[in-house]
Design a protein around this motif. Sequence first.
Motif, mmCIF file in Angstrom:
data_model
loop_
_atom_site.group_PDB
_atom_site.id
_atom_site.type_symbol
_atom_site.label_atom_id
_atom_site.label_comp_id
_atom_site.label_asym_id
_atom_site.label_seq_id
_atom_site.Cartn_x
_atom_site.Cartn_y
_atom_site.Cartn_z
ATOM 1 N N ASN A 99 0.931 -1.393 0.093
ATOM 2 C CA ASN A 99 0.106 0.105 0.005
ATOM 3 C C ASN A 99 0.978 1.082 0.029
ATOM 4 O O ASN A 99 0.422 2.260 -0.657
ATOM 5 N N ALA A 100 2.001 1.230 0.704
ATOM 6 C CA ALA A 100 2.912 2.472 0.833
ATOM 7 C C ALA A 100 3.572 2.550 -0.507
ATOM 8 O O ALA A 100 3.646 3.659 -0.882
ATOM 9 N N LEU A 101 3.728 1.523 -1.289
ATOM 10 C CA LEU A 101 4.403 1.698 -2.446
ATOM 11 C C LEU A 101 3.117 1.981 -3.783
ATOM 12 O O LEU A 101 3.605 2.128 -4.764
ATOM 13 N N ALA A 102 2.003 1.812 -3.182
ATOM 14 C CA ALA A 102 1.081 2.100 -4.203
ATOM 15 C C ALA A 102 0.758 1.050 -5.295
ATOM 16 O O ALA A 102 0.628 1.178 -6.369
ATOM 17 N N LEU A 103 1.426 -0.019 -4.728
ATOM 18 C CA LEU A 103 1.340 -1.371 -5.739
ATOM 19 C C LEU A 103 0.075 -2.047 -5.741
ATOM 20 O O LEU A 103 -0.247 -2.366 -4.574
ATOM 21 N N SER A 104 -0.489 -2.394 -6.705
ATOM 22 C CA SER A 104 -1.485 -3.160 -6.647
ATOM 23 C C SER A 104 -1.531 -4.236 -7.640
ATOM 24 O O SER A 104 -0.385 -4.107 -8.476
ATOM 25 N N GLY A 105 -2.375 -4.910 -8.201
ATOM 26 C CA GLY A 105 -2.252 -5.884 -9.092
ATOM 27 C C GLY A 105 -2.476 -7.324 -8.424
ATOM 28 O O GLY A 105 -2.681 -7.805 -7.394
ATOM 29 N N ALA A 108 -0.421 -7.879 -5.110
ATOM 30 C CA ALA A 108 -1.276 -7.626 -3.966
ATOM 31 C C ALA A 108 -2.305 -8.600 -3.755
ATOM 32 O O ALA A 108 -2.682 -8.692 -2.525
ATOM 33 N N GLU A 109 -2.816 -8.972 -4.853
ATOM 34 C CA GLU A 109 -4.106 -9.856 -4.984
ATOM 35 C C GLU A 109 -3.616 -11.180 -4.148
ATOM 36 O O GLU A 109 -4.410 -11.863 -3.192
ATOM 37 N N ASP A 110 -2.376 -11.532 -4.502
ATOM 38 C CA ASP A 110 -1.773 -12.764 -4.210
ATOM 39 C C ASP A 110 -1.772 -12.737 -2.614
ATOM 40 O O ASP A 110 -1.929 -13.643 -1.714
ATOM 41 N N VAL A 111 -1.025 -11.745 -2.208
ATOM 42 C CA VAL A 111 -0.944 -11.444 -0.820
ATOM 43 C C VAL A 111 -2.270 -11.589 0.048
ATOM 44 O O VAL A 111 -2.365 -11.842 1.207
#
Length: 171
Positions: A99-105, A108-111
Amino acid sequence: AQQLGEGRLDRRMRIESDGEIGQLSQAFDTMADSLQAARETLEQKVEERTQALERSQQQLLQAAKLASIGELAGGVAHEINNPIGIILMRIARLEEELNALALSGETAEDVAVIGRQVAKISRIVSGLLTFSRRSTAELRPLDLNDVVHRTVHLMEDLVRSRAVELKLDLA
């Protein structure tokens, strides 16, 4: 009389006479009949009680097995709880970093999926711990709807994976 005293209750005198010996013979035969009937009744009661005792022993053995399973489940659950706690903490940290790195996809879904599955394992382990705790055998009201909901929740993925549609119609 001596044979009756030795336990041979099938022995009869059968002396046919109107005199004292005949009366004594008849009294011994009547006594032998009564003793034989009492022995048969006693043997039947002993057999019934023996069967009841065997059933009770089987129930005690089953209860002991269940208690052992409960203790084993409790031990296993405690051993699993520690790694689950660590995994959940690490997943939370990974989610914060993503979230801090504003990474999604996909990552993020796997985590998130891993987090949900580990939380599910945690609920199952919690259920095992609840099962393993000794009850006080105190009768109290129980919400059956809640029991059904918790059971369905535990079996949800299995049911879904087998393409079974489950509908609850609870009171």
